[in-house]
Structure formats: C-alpha cells, structure tokens
Design a protein around this motif. Structure first.
Motif, PDB file in Angstrom:
ATOM      1  N   GLU A 110       0.826  -1.212   0.000  1.00 37.78           N
ATOM      2  CA  GLU A 110       0.000   0.000   0.000  1.00 37.78           C
ATOM      3  C   GLU A 110       0.856   1.257   0.000  1.00 37.78           C
ATOM      4  OE1 GLU A 110      -2.478  -0.310   3.400  1.00 37.78           O
ATOM      5  OE2 GLU A 110      -3.720  -1.942   2.592  1.00 37.78           O
ATOM      6  N   LEU A 111       1.917   1.261   0.829  1.00 36.36           N
ATOM      7  CA  LEU A 111       2.807   2.428   0.912  1.00 36.36           C
ATOM      8  C   LEU A 111       3.508   2.673  -0.417  1.00 36.36           C
ATOM      9  CD1 LEU A 111       3.944   4.611   2.811  1.00 36.36           C
ATOM     10  CD2 LEU A 111       5.787   3.013   3.398  1.00 36.36           C
ATOM     11  N   GLU A 156       2.402   1.926  -3.404  1.00 37.62           N
ATOM     12  CA  GLU A 156       1.422   2.479  -4.343  1.00 37.62           C
ATOM     13  C   GLU A 156       1.136   3.943  -4.032  1.00 37.62           C
ATOM     14  OE1 GLU A 156      -2.034   0.031  -4.265  1.00 37.62           O
ATOM     15  OE2 GLU A 156      -1.059  -1.683  -5.257  1.00 37.62           O
ATOM     16  N   LEU A 157       1.027   4.258  -2.748  1.00 39.78           N
ATOM     17  CA  LEU A 157       0.735   5.628  -2.337  1.00 39.78           C
ATOM     18  C   LEU A 157       1.830   6.599  -2.773  1.00 39.78           C
ATOM     19  CD1 LEU A 157      -0.961   7.675  -0.653  1.00 39.78           C
ATOM     20  CD2 LEU A 157       0.444   7.020   1.332  1.00 39.78           C
ATOM     21  N   ASN A 164       4.275   5.982  -5.001  1.00 34.53           N
ATOM     22  CA  ASN A 164       4.805   5.688  -6.337  1.00 34.53           C
ATOM     23  C   ASN A 164       6.249   5.191  -6.263  1.00 34.53           C
ATOM     24  OD1 ASN A 164       4.654   5.444  -9.131  1.00 34.53           O
ATOM     25  ND2 ASN A 164       5.394   7.543  -9.484  1.00 34.53           N
ATOM     26  N   TYR A 166      -0.715  13.342   0.806  1.00 35.35           N
ATOM     27  CA  TYR A 166      -0.348  12.120   1.526  1.00 35.35           C
ATOM     28  C   TYR A 166      -0.655  12.162   3.020  1.00 35.35           C
ATOM     29  CZ  TYR A 166       2.618  11.647  -2.644  1.00 35.35           C
ATOM     30  OH  TYR A 166       3.088  11.557  -3.918  1.00 35.35           O
ATOM     31  N   GLN A 176      -3.153   9.782   4.977  1.00 35.08           N
ATOM     32  CA  GLN A 176      -2.886   8.342   4.886  1.00 35.08           C
ATOM     33  C   GLN A 176      -1.573   7.927   5.537  1.00 35.08           C
ATOM     34  OE1 GLN A 176      -4.138   6.551   0.958  1.00 35.08           O
ATOM     35  NE2 GLN A 176      -4.297   8.742   0.420  1.00 35.08           N
TER      36      GLN A 176
END
Length: 600
Positions: free
Chosen positions: A84-85, A87-88, A90, A123, A126
């Motif tokens: 997840e990190l 993807e967040l 990039n 960001y 999240q």
C-alpha cells in the motif's frame, strides 16, 4: 478465613479490577506512549555569494520530505503495508523492503524528497496508517543561475552509506544532503551548521504523542560564504568561450583571488540537488565531453608554446650575457640525426631572444633548450614554478599535471631520455602536461617578480542571520624567491608585450582600452581522419605597465576537439575589452564590431 481478611481481600480485588479495567481507557494514551524518540533539528545551510555579496549563487527554498524509520515500522500485515505504501508514494516494493532490512534500524531513510506543501498534503491523512513513516520540513538547495558557475559552486546530493560511515560521529543520517562537488563539498562543514536535537514521545504505532516535544539543543545555522568570483566577469568569460570545449581562468596575481573560472561544457546543478532525474543525470554522465569535468583544474594537457615563457626566463637568468645573442633559423634544426622543424619552415635567418618569443620561433627554443639549458635545468625551473604539482586551490579534484624527467621516463616507459625529448620539452610538447590554473600561476610569478600566491575562491565567511564577518581570508604565499634578477622580469614582460604589438597575437588583439602582454600557443591534439587537430591557448596579463595589484591574468584554453578557429586569443580580446570598459559581453561585441574586428 476470617471476616476481616475476607473483607480486605474483596476491597483489594475491587481496587485492582477498577484500576486495570475501569480506568484502562483513561490510561491507554499514557501506557501506549512507551518510547521516547530522539529527532534531529536540521540546521539551515549557509548560502553562497559572489564577491559583491548581493545575489546568492546557492540558496535554500522550503520543501518537505517523507522518511522511514525501520525500527518503528509495523510488523503486523507487513507485506500488505509495504504494498500500500509503495502504491501511495509511487515507489517499488523492493525499494521499501530494502530500507526495512537496513542494519541501522533507528536511522531515518528518505522515501520522498523535495515536496511542495500542496504535494505533501495529498499524503498527510494516509501517512498516519503506517507506523515509522513520517514527514518533516526541510529545505531544498536551489541554484538560481542553473549551469553558470556549476564547476565552482558544485551541488548537494543524498548522502551515501560510505559517506555516512566516514562522517559517523557528526550527526548525519541517510535522509541528509551533503556537498558533492565544488565549494559545496570543499566547505561542507562551514555551510552545514550545527544540528539540534528534540525529544518526542511516540506510541507503539510510531505516532507522536501530542504536546510531548522537548527541545534538547537548538540547531545553529550554517555560515554564508562569499567567494572571490565576480559574477559579471564570470558572465563575460562564459559567453566569450561559448559552446567550445575548453576552460578559462581570470586571476588577480597580487593575491591569488580567482575572479572567474570557466569550464565547458557545464551542467545544471539543480538536476542533482532537486529530486534527481536519473535519466538526465545519466545523460550528463555519458556525455562524451564530460560536463562534470572541471577543465580549469583537471584538464592536464600540453601547454605548447606558452611554455616558452618559462624557457626564456631560465635562459635570461642562466645566461645574462647572451640576451642579445641570436640563433640562426633555417627552418629546422638537427638534434642527433633527426630534424626538428619550426612552424614557419622557410626559415627566418638570425633570431634574437626577444624576437623568438614574439614570433614563437621553435628553432630558437630547440637550440637553447638542448644546447644551452639542458633537461635538468629546464625541469628545475618548471618545478620551481609549480608544474607537476597541485596549486592547492580550494576546490576538490585538482590534478598536478606531468613534469617529465629522465627518471620519470625510465620508470614509466623503461626508456632512456633522448635529446629529442628535451627538444620537445623546450617548446611545451612531448610528455609535458599542465592545467590552465598552473599556467595562470606561471604568469603570476612573472607579474609579481618572484612570488606565487595560492589561488583561492573563498573570500569571507559571514554569519547567516546577522551578516557579521566571521573570518576574512588573506593571501597565502605558495612560492617565493628573490634569486631571479629583476631585470629578467622586466625584459620578459617587454617580450610578452611584443607578442601583441608585433608578434603572433597582433592580428587578433585589437582592443585599444588596455595594453596586454601575452603568449599564444597551439598544441597538437588527436589526429583525425583528415587532418591534425590543434588546441588553442592564450596566456596574458594587463594592464602591461601597471603595478601588480592593478593587473589581472587571463588564461584561455580551447580543446583540440573543437573545430579549429584559433579562438583563445580572440576570446581574450573580448574579455579584456568588456572588463576594462566596464561593459557587458554584448556591449563589448558591439563596440569591437564597430572597430572592424574581422572575426566577429
């Protein structure tokens, strides 16, 4: 069990239950705050100015970072959190996994750098879902003049593991920036300042406990650096060199101050200090002309006929009664069984020492080099004037060039030194190699009549906030001697003036605003398919008759890989005209065009 003990037990049990269960919610925040985390307070890096101290060549702009502390990263649902990190932000999962496996688990590691606040805001909400991942305010290094002065100022970049090890006790972490080249590297410790420290209580999930911050030690801003460079002169010289591979140095001989230092091609420092674009950096590194290479202090090449100044100095000093003794030039001279030719092969007849320099007559210098001075005397004078040694300029990466000798040749090639080697050495060819800054020092020795000052770029150190001078740098003598007769210097300067008035530079030096003394040089480069390639050199000082403290030295070297146009003396003509009319490059060009300068 009696009634009293039973009552006591019930009361204790009730209290224990109330403490552990009923008050659990009240104490949860306290219990969760199980660790005190030490954090750095970053210092504000000092700015870099030219000698006018009005516009920064390197400064700071606000930015934000996202960093990871592996020791605080959640071990629950680890793989999912990494995915997840990634993807967040990039990033690749492999990159994050690599950071989490670092041996120094308590260190901060950089995930994302140089964010604007608007970019960070995307960001923020999240990031709280990932223990050990935090953001912090930082500054980004910015170079307003892009590629101008890039070889002088240098750039900052992410610190490497090896660099951190070398600086292990100086408070660096792997999310820090550090000077990589130029002044940024040379004076890293003066620019960086002192890091502060704060304490934060963090929960088991790595979140900061509100209002728990405690400042242990405030940070101290780094110092501002004021250079010897004159931004206006630098601009003139850069434009005069243009897009030609080469280098130039403008030096104040009476102090050693560098007023301008140019190397082409250049590079944009911002490409390295901002979020590095690997594609652009790769293009720079793969460029066949090596933009990162500072040719002013690292290009060690043949000084060609500019070396004849040194040879004539030695000749005048060693043979004071032969200053007017001519040598007959028939276009060549025999050294052993080999003919060594002058560039003008028809021959000029009798050549005096003074005419030999202005006409750059090879036959004369072959003769005095082989028959009069000999290799050991030539080497002694060359060594005295610094060839084969670094000048100790305050920039990283300087090379010392090559001063060949019989011993050097024996060790390097296992061959015996021949008279032919001495002949080549006498006109600055063969194995001899020098940098533009070394050639500037040779002229400084002549202008100062026996003294060379260490070339330097740092003029002053000032407090960043108040502007108060912390330290002012003064000239340092690199070499000095009173063994050379003053008449030698007088005659040699007169001979160099003759080069411009009636010699090899007469057709291109046409500025009438200042009297210039000089020596031209043409070095042999690589041989192409069609023809021999040549480098163009010009070493000079002006005003000719002024005291040393009012003079400047200009050295130009244009590499042989450029199309031949004999540009070095032409560039110097423009530079001198602009400096001594206090005009811009464009104004100088317009003025010289009006005078009918044929090559513009």
């Amino acid at each position: 069990m009696g009634i009293l003990p039973s009552c006591v037990f019930l009361v204790f049990a009730s209290y224990l239950f109330r403490y552990q269960v009923a008050q659990n919610a009240q104490h949860r925040d306290y219990v969760d705050a199980i660790a005190t985390q030490q954090n750095k307070l970053h210092s504000l890096r000092g700015k870099i100015f030219d000698r006018n101290y009005n516009i920064a060549l390197a400064k700071n702009v606000s930015s934000y970072q996202i960093v990871l502390t592996p020791a605080l990263f959640s071990k629950k649902h680890r793989e999912q959190s990494i995915k997840e990190l990634a993807e967040l932000l990039n990033l690749s999962t492999e990159f994050i996994e690599g950071l989490l496996q670092k041996r120094m688990q308590e260190d901060e590691y950089l995930l994302v750098d140089n964010l604007l606040y608007s970019e960070l805001a995307v960001y923020l909400e999240q990031l709280g879902n990932y223990p050990g991942v935090n953001w912090k305010r930082n500054t980004k290094r910015y170079y307003p003049f892009n590629d101008s002065m890039s070889h002088i100022v240098g750039y900052v970049g992410n610190i490497t593991q090896n660099e951190k090890k070398l600086l292990n006790f100086e408070g660096y972490t792997l999310s820090d920036k550090i000077g990589k080249t130029g002044i940024e590297k040379q004076y890293e410790h003066k620019l960086r300042g002192e890091v502060g420290q704060k304490l934060n209580k963090v929960t088991a999930t790595g979140k900061n406990v509100k209002d728990s911050e405690e400042i242990v030690r405030n940070s101290k801003p780094g110092n501002d650096l004021i250079l010897t460079i004159d931004r206006n002169i630098q601009n003139i010289v850069e434009k005069a060199i243009g897009e030609r591979v080469g280098a130039a140095v403008v030096l104040k001989p009476s102090t050693g101050e560098i007023l301008s230092m140019v190397s082409y091609p250049r590079f944009n420092s911002n490409i390295f200090s901002s979020s590095p674009d690997k594609r652009l950096i790769s293009q720079i590194r793969k460029n066949i002309h090596s933009p990162l290479f500072n040719r002013a202090i690292q290009a060690s090449t043949s000084p060609a006929s500019t070396f004849k100044i040194l040879l004539l100095l030695a000749y005048y000093q060693e043979f004071p009664r032969e200053w007017n003794t001519p040598v007959y030039d028939r276009g060549y001279v025999m050294v052993g069984n080999r003919a060594f030719y002058d560039w003008y092969r028809l021959g000029r007849g009798w050549i005096t020492p003074s005419n030999a320099l202005s006409l750059s007559n090879n036959v004369f210098f072959y003769t005095i080099g082989v028959d009069k001075l000999g290799v050991n005397t030539i080497i002694r004078y060359a060594d005295m004037l610094g060839l084969g040694n670094k000048t100790n300029i305050d920039l990283p990466g300087e090379v010392g060039g090559i001063l060949p000798s019989p011993r050097w040749k024996s060790l390097r090639y296992r061959e015996v030194w021949q008279d032919g080697d001495t002949a080549n050495l006498s006109i600055g060819q063969g194995y001899l190699a020098a940098t533009p800054i070394q050639l500037a020092n040779i002229l400084a020795f002549i202008v100062n009549e026996g003294t060379i000052y260490t070339p330097y770029l740092l003029k002053e150190i000032r407090e960043q906030i108040s502007g108060k001078i912390v330290e002012r740098y003064s000239p340092k003598v690199l070499f000095s001697t009173d063994a050379i007769h003053s008449g030698v210097f007088t005659q040699l300067k007169r001979d160099m003036r003759k080069v411009v008035v009636s010699g090899t530079a007469q057709s291109v030096i046409n500025t009438d605003v200042v009297d210039i003394a000089a020596k031209t040089g043409t070095g042999q480069g690589a041989e192409s398919v069609d023809e021999q390639q040549y480098s163009s050199l010009f070493v000079s000082f002006a005003p000719y008759a002024a005291p040393a403290e009012d003079q400047i030295i200009v050295v130009i070297w244009i590499d042989a890989i450029n199309e031949w146009e004999w540009w070095a003396p032409k560039a110097a003509n423009i530079i001198y005209h602009a400096i001594f009319t206090n005009s811009t490059y464009e104004e100088a060009i317009a003025d010289l065009e009006e005078k009918g300068t044929w090559y513009l």
